[in-house]
Design a protein around this motif. Structure first.
Motif, short mmCIF file in Angstrom:
data_model
loop_
_atom_site.label_atom_id
_atom_site.label_comp_id
_atom_site.label_asym_id
_atom_site.label_seq_id
_atom_site.Cartn_x
_atom_site.Cartn_y
_atom_site.Cartn_z
N TRP A 146 -22.49 7.28 -17.81
CA TRP A 146 -23.34 6.31 -17.13
C TRP A 146 -23.69 5.12 -18.04
O TRP A 146 -24.12 4.08 -17.55
CB TRP A 146 -24.63 6.97 -16.62
CG TRP A 146 -25.32 7.80 -17.66
CD1 TRP A 146 -26.24 7.40 -18.58
CD2 TRP A 146 -25.12 9.21 -17.89
NE1 TRP A 146 -26.64 8.45 -19.37
CE2 TRP A 146 -25.98 9.57 -18.96
CE3 TRP A 146 -24.34 10.18 -17.28
CZ2 TRP A 146 -26.04 10.87 -19.45
CZ3 TRP A 146 -24.41 11.46 -17.77
CH2 TRP A 146 -25.25 11.82 -18.83
N LYS A 175 -15.98 4.90 -13.90
CA LYS A 175 -16.05 4.88 -12.45
C LYS A 175 -16.81 6.11 -11.96
O LYS A 175 -16.52 7.23 -12.38
CB LYS A 175 -14.65 4.86 -11.85
CG LYS A 175 -13.88 3.57 -12.11
CD LYS A 175 -12.52 3.60 -11.43
CE LYS A 175 -11.77 2.30 -11.67
NZ LYS A 175 -10.44 2.30 -11.01
N PRO A 176 -17.75 5.92 -11.06
CA PRO A 176 -18.48 7.07 -10.51
C PRO A 176 -17.55 8.02 -9.75
O PRO A 176 -16.58 7.58 -9.14
CB PRO A 176 -19.49 6.43 -9.56
CG PRO A 176 -19.59 5.01 -9.98
CD PRO A 176 -18.24 4.64 -10.53
N TYR A 177 -17.86 9.29 -9.81
CA TYR A 177 -17.10 10.30 -9.08
C TYR A 177 -17.65 10.46 -7.66
O TYR A 177 -16.92 10.62 -6.70
CB TYR A 177 -17.19 11.62 -9.84
CG TYR A 177 -16.14 12.64 -9.47
CD1 TYR A 177 -14.78 12.35 -9.55
CD2 TYR A 177 -16.52 13.91 -9.05
CE1 TYR A 177 -13.82 13.29 -9.23
CE2 TYR A 177 -15.56 14.87 -8.73
CZ TYR A 177 -14.21 14.55 -8.82
OH TYR A 177 -13.27 15.48 -8.49
N SER A 202 -20.46 8.54 -5.04
CA SER A 202 -21.30 7.36 -4.81
C SER A 202 -21.99 7.46 -3.46
O SER A 202 -21.32 7.64 -2.43
CB SER A 202 -20.47 6.08 -4.85
OG SER A 202 -20.02 5.79 -6.17
N GLU A 229 -23.89 5.07 -1.16
CA GLU A 229 -24.00 3.62 -1.07
C GLU A 229 -24.88 3.22 0.11
O GLU A 229 -24.50 3.37 1.27
CB GLU A 229 -22.61 3.00 -0.92
CG GLU A 229 -21.66 3.31 -2.09
CD GLU A 229 -20.27 2.75 -1.88
OE1 GLU A 229 -20.03 2.09 -0.84
OE2 GLU A 229 -19.42 2.96 -2.77
N SER A 239 -29.11 4.37 -2.98
CA SER A 239 -27.82 4.26 -3.68
C SER A 239 -27.89 5.05 -4.97
O SER A 239 -28.89 4.99 -5.70
CB SER A 239 -27.48 2.80 -3.97
OG SER A 239 -27.26 2.08 -2.77
N ASN A 287 -25.11 6.90 -8.16
CA ASN A 287 -23.78 7.22 -8.71
C ASN A 287 -23.87 8.47 -9.57
O ASN A 287 -24.79 8.62 -10.39
CB ASN A 287 -23.25 6.07 -9.55
CG ASN A 287 -22.88 4.87 -8.71
OD1 ASN A 287 -22.45 5.00 -7.57
ND2 ASN A 287 -23.05 3.67 -9.25
N ASP A 342 -13.64 8.00 1.13
CA ASP A 342 -14.78 7.88 2.03
C ASP A 342 -14.88 9.17 2.85
O ASP A 342 -13.93 9.56 3.54
CB ASP A 342 -14.59 6.68 2.95
CG ASP A 342 -15.84 6.35 3.77
OD1 ASP A 342 -16.70 7.24 3.92
OD2 ASP A 342 -15.95 5.21 4.25
#
Length: 381
Positions: free
Chosen positions: A14, A20-22, A24, A26, A42, A44, A85
């Protein structure tokens, strides 16, 4: 199996802008009828992180986990897992598995049959199932109990069977919903460390929901403190404890004394705070930018406070006098409640570093409460 023990100590993706987040979340909103339980949240979470969602009942933490598992869908916003997604993907097709507080073991099946159940459902070859189940039994140290049924096991053993079954399918993320709530205190503490070791050995991402502060502080790499469907702070356990972002977080995590006051002087990272209600001037170091006359709160943990019969050398700064009202003995530490002249109470604690004290503090004694200028923190909200 590779251990990630040394990896964990250096683990802080972090802090890496390129990481890159695993997982998220959002701009997640979740409503049940007209009631908003998650409010534009939100968050991450990174691969191989042991992450805790911490909050009181009704804070939204379980709803957030259920949306990741697929048992609920967001009203708006989206949830991403490893670049995918998750909207519209049913629970049984998501690369996650959940371990419930009740364990939900099949009573008519043996330990090995319980662990194998999900693998059979996935159509895995029999030889592979046997190998995987044996690996899981070894991992949770239940090889000798493979033929027993759940009612022949202790609570801790059932918890390990449920855990083995949950990780046998090798999900990308393991979700733990209050997993240790049914265990007694000593076993719960032992199991916390077993879970940490297991997570490091497997190299999986763990997401735990809990209302137990100690549980979250012990196991998690980071903690998200939730209240009324919003995140109040996301930080490491040490940061949440030593540098809470608000009065809410400071008061929610552990024991703390919060003194309201007004800034009378501020320069070069040093402030003086006047608390008329407590008749004390507090001198403290702070990284916050303050202004004269600003209303603030000074927060200090009980273990940062010194109790003494003797009046401090400079009793006009960072010192209050009161009556020792309550004493609680916990074996490894003592907790003291000091009643001030205005009726308010200051909590102090001390470790029992020696076996006996020749002249211990007693009830109704007049004592001084004092602390160093770097012992507490200034909160502005």
């Amino acid at each position: 199996m590779k251990s990630f023990g040394s990896f964990r100590r250096k683990f802080a993706p972090w802090n890496d802008p390129a990481a890159k987040p695993y997982i998220s979340f959002e701009n997640i909103v979740k409503k049940f009828d007209d009631v908003t339980v998650i409010d534009d949240l939100s968050l991450n979470i990174f691969n191989r992180e042991f992450f805790a969602l911490l909050g009181a009942s009704g804070s939204g933490k379980s709803t957030l986990m259920r949306m990741l598992a697929g048992f609920e869908e967001p009203t708006s916003g989206r949830i991403m897992l490893d670049g995918q997604d998750l909207r519209g993907i049913p629970p049984y097709k998501r690369p996650v598995n959940m371990m419930f507080q009740s364990y939900a073991l099949f009573p008519h099946m043996t330990v090995e049959q319980n662990i194998a159940f999900g693998l059979k459902q996935d159509g895995m070859a029999k030889s592979e199932i046997t190998d995987r189940v044996n690996d899981m039994l070894k991992l949770v140290k239940l090889e000798k109990f493979s033929k027993r049924k759940p009612h022949q096991l202790s609570g801790g053993q059932r918890q390990r069977v449920a855990l083995a079954r949950a990780v046998a399918k090798r999900p990308k993320v393991l979700l733990l919903d209050e997993p240790l709530g049914a265990l007694d205190k000593k076993l719960r503490e032992e199991t916390q460390f077993e879970l940490m070791d297991l997570q490091m050995n497997l190299g999986l991402t763990f997401l735990i929901v809990t209302h137990d502060q100690e549980e979250a502080m012990t196991m998690a790499d980071r903690i998200a403190v939730l209240d009324k469907g919003q995140i109040m702070q996301v930080a490491t356990p040490a940061e949440v404890y030593e540098a809470p972002s608000s009065k809410f977080v400071a008061d929610f995590i552990g024991n703390i004394n919060i003194i309201e006051g007004e800034v009378s002087h501020f320069a070069n990272g040093e402030a003086e705070i006047e608390s008329a209600a407590n008749s004390v001037t507090i001198r403290t170091k702070t990284a916050k930018q303050l202004s004269k006359g600003q209303k603030v709160w000074y927060a200090i943990r009980p273990e940062k406070i010194t109790l003494s019969r003797e009046k401090p050398e400079d009793a006009s700064i960072n010192a209050l006098q009161g009556e020792l009202w309550d004493i609680a003995y916990f074996g490894d530490m003592n907790v003291f409640h000091v009643r001030l002249a205005n009726g308010r109470t200051i909590k102090a604690s001390s470790m029992n570093s020696v076996r006996r004290t020749d002249d211990p503090l007693g009830y109704d004694e007049q004592v001084w409460v004092s602390f160093e200028d770097d012992a507490g923190m200034v909160l502005v909200s």
